[in-house]
Design a protein around this motif. Structure first.
Motif, PDB file in Angstrom:
ATOM      1  N   VAL B 249      -3.716 -31.103 -24.093  1.00  0.00           N
ATOM      2  CA  VAL B 249      -4.390 -31.678 -22.933  1.00  0.00           C
ATOM      3  C   VAL B 249      -3.384 -32.496 -22.136  1.00  0.00           C
ATOM      4  N   THR B 250      -3.239 -32.168 -20.859  1.00  0.00           N
ATOM      5  CA  THR B 250      -2.384 -32.978 -19.991  1.00  0.00           C
ATOM      6  C   THR B 250      -3.285 -34.003 -19.288  1.00  0.00           C
ATOM      7  N   LYS B 251      -2.790 -34.589 -18.236  1.00  0.00           N
ATOM      8  CA  LYS B 251      -3.561 -35.647 -17.561  1.00  0.00           C
ATOM      9  C   LYS B 251      -4.933 -35.135 -17.126  1.00  0.00           C
ATOM     10  N   ASP B 252      -4.981 -33.963 -16.544  1.00  0.00           N
ATOM     11  CA  ASP B 252      -6.267 -33.479 -16.046  1.00  0.00           C
ATOM     12  C   ASP B 252      -6.497 -31.991 -16.326  1.00  0.00           C
ATOM     13  N   THR B 253      -5.727 -31.435 -17.265  1.00  0.00           N
ATOM     14  CA  THR B 253      -5.848 -29.993 -17.522  1.00  0.00           C
ATOM     15  C   THR B 253      -5.848 -29.712 -19.027  1.00  0.00           C
ATOM     16  N   LEU B 254      -6.707 -28.794 -19.396  1.00  0.00           N
ATOM     17  CA  LEU B 254      -6.673 -28.301 -20.770  1.00  0.00           C
ATOM     18  C   LEU B 254      -5.819 -27.023 -20.771  1.00  0.00           C
ATOM     19  N   VAL B 255      -4.783 -27.032 -21.573  1.00  0.00           N
ATOM     20  CA  VAL B 255      -3.894 -25.868 -21.678  1.00  0.00           C
ATOM     21  C   VAL B 255      -4.250 -25.159 -22.984  1.00  0.00           C
ATOM     22  N   SER B 266      -9.577 -27.038 -15.674  1.00  0.00           N
ATOM     23  CA  SER B 266      -9.637 -28.355 -15.061  1.00  0.00           C
ATOM     24  C   SER B 266     -10.563 -29.230 -15.906  1.00  0.00           C
ATOM     25  N   LEU B 267     -10.122 -30.417 -16.261  1.00  0.00           N
ATOM     26  CA  LEU B 267     -10.940 -31.293 -17.095  1.00  0.00           C
ATOM     27  C   LEU B 267     -12.093 -31.916 -16.312  1.00  0.00           C
ATOM     28  N   SER B 268     -11.974 -31.913 -14.986  1.00  0.00           N
ATOM     29  CA  SER B 268     -13.040 -32.518 -14.185  1.00  0.00           C
ATOM     30  C   SER B 268     -14.220 -31.559 -14.038  1.00  0.00           C
ATOM     31  N   GLY B 269     -13.959 -30.322 -13.724  1.00  0.00           N
ATOM     32  CA  GLY B 269     -15.080 -29.394 -13.514  1.00  0.00           C
ATOM     33  C   GLY B 269     -15.171 -28.292 -14.545  1.00  0.00           C
ATOM     34  N   TRP B 270     -14.222 -28.253 -15.490  1.00  0.00           N
ATOM     35  CA  TRP B 270     -14.153 -27.210 -16.525  1.00  0.00           C
ATOM     36  C   TRP B 270     -14.102 -25.809 -15.922  1.00  0.00           C
ATOM     37  N   PHE B 315       2.394 -28.988 -27.264  1.00  0.00           N
ATOM     38  CA  PHE B 315       1.938 -30.391 -27.263  1.00  0.00           C
ATOM     39  C   PHE B 315       2.160 -31.013 -25.895  1.00  0.00           C
ATOM     40  N   SER B 316       1.534 -32.167 -25.687  1.00  0.00           N
ATOM     41  CA  SER B 316       1.721 -32.898 -24.428  1.00  0.00           C
ATOM     42  C   SER B 316       1.488 -34.370 -24.708  1.00  0.00           C
ATOM     43  N   ASP B 317       1.826 -35.219 -23.744  1.00  0.00           N
ATOM     44  CA  ASP B 317       1.566 -36.643 -23.968  1.00  0.00           C
ATOM     45  C   ASP B 317       0.400 -37.140 -23.128  1.00  0.00           C
ATOM     46  N   SER B 318      -0.291 -36.222 -22.473  1.00  0.00           N
ATOM     47  CA  SER B 318      -1.507 -36.527 -21.700  1.00  0.00           C
ATOM     48  C   SER B 318      -1.278 -37.528 -20.574  1.00  0.00           C
ATOM     49  N   LYS B 319      -0.016 -37.769 -20.214  1.00  0.00           N
ATOM     50  CA  LYS B 319       0.234 -38.793 -19.180  1.00  0.00           C
ATOM     51  C   LYS B 319       0.447 -38.174 -17.807  1.00  0.00           C
ATOM     52  N   ASP B 320       0.930 -36.970 -17.791  1.00  0.00           N
ATOM     53  CA  ASP B 320       1.165 -36.306 -16.512  1.00  0.00           C
ATOM     54  C   ASP B 320       0.829 -34.829 -16.652  1.00  0.00           C
ATOM     55  N   ASP B 321       1.385 -34.012 -15.782  1.00  0.00           N
ATOM     56  CA  ASP B 321       1.069 -32.587 -15.812  1.00  0.00           C
ATOM     57  C   ASP B 321       2.046 -31.791 -16.668  1.00  0.00           C
ATOM     58  N   SER B 322       2.814 -32.497 -17.492  1.00  0.00           N
ATOM     59  CA  SER B 322       3.821 -31.792 -18.296  1.00  0.00           C
ATOM     60  C   SER B 322       3.224 -31.297 -19.599  1.00  0.00           C
TER      61      SER B 322
END
Lengths: 283, 813
Positions: B249-255, B266-270, B315-322
């Motif tokens: 999971v990134t800041k706003d996206t599930l990968v 998109s985590l906001s609207g799935w 993996f990600s750090d959920s802080k940005d789009d990386s």
């Protein structure tokens, strides 16, 4: 004054020659000098060994076999190609209407990629290929084309098929340069077709013969590509050419023997070309 | 007149311009400096800064960690035996208490905790695995209050008791129909092979910033779970015949990664976001993954985890789009929607390149470093590794060694990774000529290598398997390594009979790192009657007479494979003193091989053309003891095998336990005491860095490197041999083979070889003295003509003529 002008003209000519001369020096002559140097050194450590490499090459069974095969191939193929292409060229020149179309047809083999030709070889000459299938239908015994002396004739056939069109075009260029007036005058004098061909066409084509022979000879080396793609590093003995040997020497790191062999082959080719040139100039 | 004067001038200018153009273009063809690489020269660079690997301490030496996280600057680690926290980046650990009674109970038992993850405000989600494969899910807060999540998961559809294939056609084309079979390691269960499907369960949890949970189940479906009610707020599936294998999971996206690439939600609207072509290309271009994605990689689920999905940790750090990926090539970073995949950590400079090194879990710390839970196949448990940026370390190691091999192998990669780890200033650039898509032939590869050698850009270290070794020795390409072997022998001793296989005038120019022993496994009476190839053929014919209805005697119903097995122990007998082949000896080989082949029933024989043939242009390679294991199926009575790993001795002795009166012995051929050299290594006499190259070869022969036992061959280092040849009570479990009908046709309980059995093998190794003929041209000619003769395509004389003409021509060159 005249001498000065002539020298100036020669210098201008040299200037025009210079770029290509530099290219030939850079990419052909200098590397070849390195090959000559390597022919007197060992393969990896490059220690001076004198004529040892030449002695090794002369004693090498594979080299003598490859030389014999290459010579045999050239002696059979080149005259056959020259003769066949000349006859077809004369025919096409006479039949102007269909000549143009047929000329294109004869050139088609040159447009076929080598890989496709290799594939065609396999389909035709495999143990269970098309040719053997036809032979079996005719009640004849199948032939192992690629692993018997027949392999050599397959190679010869391939060379003739591929290069016929090219030589036809060259001959036709020579034929077109013979003025029609000479033919007409000869016919008025009562010369028949064979006499016209023998007394006019052939002598007028002699200047083209040298070029066509050299080009055919050089093209004969290219047949190795098909042979290698079909039969690999070690084809049947009868079609084991110098190129196979050089290719394998390079694979086996035998730079020493390869350099000596290359120098010898180069000398032979140079001698042949000079001989032909001398004969042509004499003519 | 003026016009006439101008025309030549124009021509001259044009001619001058053209000449200049030609000259310039010629000059442009000269040797460019490129990226500064200068062949064998040292790759020193003034650029500084790179990520450096460091192994950190674990809370306990035998920790069995499940999950790693970083919160508020502290590392948190959940293991089967406890929860730990480290405030100094993993240098020291303190055990903490979760407060949850359930979790504490599981930790006390040391088992039953299936997976766990940290959430905001110290929350913890975990899975309890009960007896009989039942699962319960819990959420605990930092005060110890816990709540069971009741999840209504569908049944496990991914495991059907059949082989599982990752390809799109897996459901349409079950493995039973394709006729494939596979083995399954039954692990520690004492040899009882259990094919019952495990219950569906959540195998990966992750908290989202809004407090909800994401969970991935066995069916490859991702759920957004309400932590209060356990209701599924979202259910995400990748489409028919596909499944999600993991997610980040990134800041706003599930990968979410699946077999054919990656889906972005998109985590906001799935809603499904636009495909990230860079990510998809990265995954589809990954060798391991594409192997499973195209359906050709057959695997089986064990404990619900699909095996063999490729070593890519997402993996990600959920802080940005990386989003980050840890692979064997290194650690990569990709910004979603971006056009680049940035290699942050070069795997070739640390353990990541080791094919037996696997990343279980990885995080990116707040300080920019990476922390990973990693384990090695050779054992030793899971360790914590840190990859931190060191601005003072040179960007690339100061010394660069060029290594060249035709074929890839695990031992090579692993030892290179180990050497680089021990020598951070050395980078070994390994070139594998024939490991790609097969477009290059052996001859092409050798010519390319020779071109580089000729140009002074050849490798420093050459792995000579499959190469014309004798030719290289004759040409003086290889440097004398006698002193290196002598030095290496101080580290536990070497099998001199193997190491000196290519000794010339007391000098070792090429040293086998490993060796394989061709063996025959048969009933002891049969085995004792076999003294050479002829008596082997007699014995096999006798077996056929006594067992007329037996499906196969040797199991080698393909002439090409039979010749391959018989080749090594006989090949040294064909070479005459002048180096040419002995027609009589080769004739004997063909005749005896045909006698053996003709014992196979005609209807069972498979032609090399239809059934595939061994590669005529490569040398033999080891394959464990799978031929011998197939003795248990009853389809063969004797087994030809190449013993190339001490680990496979376990299978061998276990099979002989099951098969009454069976034993194994070195395969008798036309020559005796034959071994197959493997991992043959040499140092180029033209190497610009001979000392570094020799140091690397010495390491390859050291006990540490020789302890790697992955099937290339037995170690030549005696100390490593002795250490690997220790009876190991932990070896157990079993092996099963699934037949075409899906039923287990072979079941084998494995045991460790005894000290006596290991000693017998060592004694056998001591007696070996003749290396098998490794020349690929000779091998190719013999196998090709021999296959044709055995199949009846040609007569004996024609086959012999074919081989001898070709080989004699080759030798005369």
């Amino acid at each position: 004054m005249m001498k000065q002008k002539r020298i100036k003209g020669e210098n201008t000519g040299l200037l025009f020659l210079l770029p290509s001369l530099l290219g030939v020096c850079g990419f052909v002559l200098l590397p070849f000098l390195d090959v000559v140097r390597r022919s007197f050194t060992s393969a990896v450590s490059e220690e001076w060994v004198g004529f040892q490499n030449y002695a090794a090459v002369f004693q090498n069974h594979a080299f003598s076999l490859a030389c014999r095969n290459t010579l045999r191939f050239s002696l059979i193929c080149i005259p056959a190609l020259l003769l066949l292409s000349l006859l077809v060229g004369v025919f096409l020149q006479r039949e102007k209407l269909v000549g143009g179309l047929l000329k294109t047809a004869f050139l088609l083999p040159m447009a076929i990629p080598v890989a496709s030709i290799a594939l065609m070889w396999r389909v035709l000459f495999d143990g269970s290929g098309i040719l053997n299938g036809m032979l079996e239908k005719l009640g004849a015994a199948p032939v192992d084309w690629m692993n018997s002396p027949a392999a050599f004739w397959v190679l010869v056939g391939s060379y003739l098929w591929k290069n016929l069109g090219y030589d036809i075009v060259l001959w036709m260029a020579g034929l077109s340069s013979i003025p029609d007036g000479i033919y007409e005058a000869a016919r008025i004098d009562g010369a028949g077709e064979w006499t016209v061909f023998r007394r006019i066409t052939l002598p007028c084509l002699l200047p083209a013969l040298f070029t066509i022979t050299v080009l055919s000879f050089l093209n004969s080396f290219k047949v190795f590509r098909e042979a290698y793609l079909v039969a690999g590093d070690y084809p049947h003995d009868s079609m084991y050419l110098l190129q196979h040997l050089f290719n394998n020497w390079f694979r086996d790191l035998s730079f020493d023997k390869m350099a000596a062999g290359a120098v010898l082959v180069c000398l032979v080719i140079l001698a042949l070309i000079l001989l032909m040139q001398h004969g042509w100039e004499k003519e | 007149m003026k016009l006439l004067r101008c025309k030549p001038l124009g021509r001259r200018i044009l001619a001058l311009a053209l000449s200049s153009a030609v000259l310039l273009s010629t000059a442009a063809c000269g040797t460019g400096t490129g990226d500064g690489s200068s062949g064998t020269s040292s790759g020193s660079s003034s650029a500084k800064g790179r990520y450096v690997e460091e192994e950190l301490s674990m809370p306990q030496p035998d920790s069995n960690p499940i999950s790693l996280a970083e919160q508020n600057g502290s590392l948190k680690l959940i293991a089967h035996e406890g929860i730990y926290e480290s405030a100094d980046g993993g240098k020291t650990w303190q055990e903490t208490n979760s407060g949850s009674k359930t979790l504490d109970g599981l930790l006390k038992k040391g088992q039953g905790l299936s997976n766990a993850c940290w959430g905001p405000e110290g929350k913890l989600a975990f899975t309890e695995r009960g007896e009989n494969e039942t699962y319960r899910y819990w959420i605990a807060d930092q005060n110890g209050a816990e709540k069971e999540l009741l999840l209504d998961l569908p049944p496990n559809e991914a495991f059907s008791g059949m082989l599982f294939s990752g390809g799109e056609d897996s459901e349409d084309e079950p493995e039973a129909e394709t006729g494939k079979s596979a083995t399954v390691d039954a692990g520690d269960e004492g040899g009882e092979t259990d094919f019952a499907p495990p219950a569906n369960n959540i195998q990966q949890f992750q908290f989202l910033s809004d407090g909800t949970l994401l969970g991935l189940d066995q069916n490859g479906t991702i759920y957004q779970i309400d932590p209060e009610s356990g209701a599924f707020l979202q259910t995400l599936k990748p489409g028919k015949n596909n499944m999600y294998t993991d997610f980040a999971v990134t800041k706003d996206t599930l990968v979410a990664r699946h077999y054919n690439g990656v889906d972005l939600y998109s985590l906001s609207g799935w809603t499904l976001r636009e495909t990230d072509s860079v990510l998809n290309e990265f995954f589809n271009g990954s060798g391991d993954l594409s192997a499973s994605a195209d359906g050709s990689f057959t695997t089986i689920t064990r404990d619900g985890v699909p095996m063999g999905l490729g070593d890519v940790t997402l993996f990600s750090d959920s802080k940005d789009d990386s989003v980050y990926f840890a692979t064997g090539n290194g650690i990569y970073r990709h910004i979603l929607g971006g056009s680049a995949m940035e290699q942050v950590v070069n795997g070739a400079l640390n353990s990541l390149a080791d094919p037996t090194f696997h990343v279980q879990d990885m995080i990116r710390s707040a300080d920019g470093s990476f922390k990973g839970l990693c384990w090695k196949e050779s054992g030793g448990g899971t360790s914590l590794f840190s990859y931190a940026y060191d601005p003072d370390m040179s960007a690339v190691p100061e010394k660069e060694l060029k290594a060249y091999a035709l074929y890839d192998n695990t031992e090579l990669r692993q030892t290179i990774a180990m050497y680089q780890k021990a020598h951070p200033d050395v980078y070994i650039d390994l070139e594998l000529a024939l490991s790609g898509d097969g477009a290059m032939t052996l001859s092409d590869a050798l010519r390319a290598l020779n071109t580089n050698i000729l140009a002074g850009k050849g490798p420093d270290v050459i792995f000579l398997d499959g190469m014309p070794v004798e030719n290289y020795l004759e040409k003086g390409l290889l440097a004398d390594l006698s002193d290196v072997a002598a030095e290496a022998a101080k580290d536990g001793g070497l099998f001199d009979n193997i190491v000196g296989a290519y000794r010339k005038d007391g000098k070792d120019y090429a040293i086998p790192m490993r060796f394989g022993i061709p063996i025959l496994d048969a009933e002891s009476g049969v085995l004792s009657s076999v003294k050479d190839l002829t008596s082997a053929a007699d014995a096999i014919e006798q077996l056929r007479k006594e067992n007329p209805k037996q499906k196969s005697i040797t199991g080698l119903v393909n002439a090409s494979f039979l010749l391959d097995q018989l080749y090594a122990p006989s090949s040294p007998a064909w070479v005459k003193e002048d180096g040419s082949l002995d027609r009589e000896a080769l004739s004997q080989f063909f005749q005896q091989a045909k006698r053996i082949f003709d014992t196979e029933l005609p209807e069972e024989k498979v032609s090399a053309e239809a059934g595939g043939s061994v590669s005529f242009s490569t040398t033999s390679s080891g394959g464990g003891a799978m031929n011998t294991v197939e003795l248990l199926g009853g389809d063969r009575l004797v087994s030809y095998e190449l013993l190339a790993s001490l680990g496979s001795l376990s299978s061998l002795v276990s099979v002989n336990d099951e098969m009454e009166g069976y034993q194994y012995a070195p395969q008798a051929g036309q020559a005796s005491n034959v071994f197959i050299p493997a991992g043959l290594v040499g140092v180029s006499a033209k190497s610009a860095q001979p000392e570094e190259a020799r140091s690397f070869v010495k390491y390859l022969l050291s006990k540490e490197a020789q302890l790697v036992d992955q099937g290339l061959g037995l170690p030549v280092n005696r100390a490593a041999f002795d250490e690997l040849a220790q009876p190991n009570s932990e070896i157990g479990g079993g092996m099963a083979m699934i037949g075409e009908d899906g039923a287990a046709t072979i079941q084998l309980t494995l045991r460790s070889p005894t000290a006596e059995e290991f000693a017998a093998l060592k004694e056998m190794a001591e007696t070996l003295e003749t290396p098998a003929l490794q020349d690929t041209t000779i091998r190719g000619a013999v196998l090709e003509a021999g296959t044709s003769y055995l199949e009846g395509g040609t007569d004996l004389e024609a086959a012999l003529d074919g081989v001898l003409k070709k080989v004699n021509l080759y030798l005369s060159e």
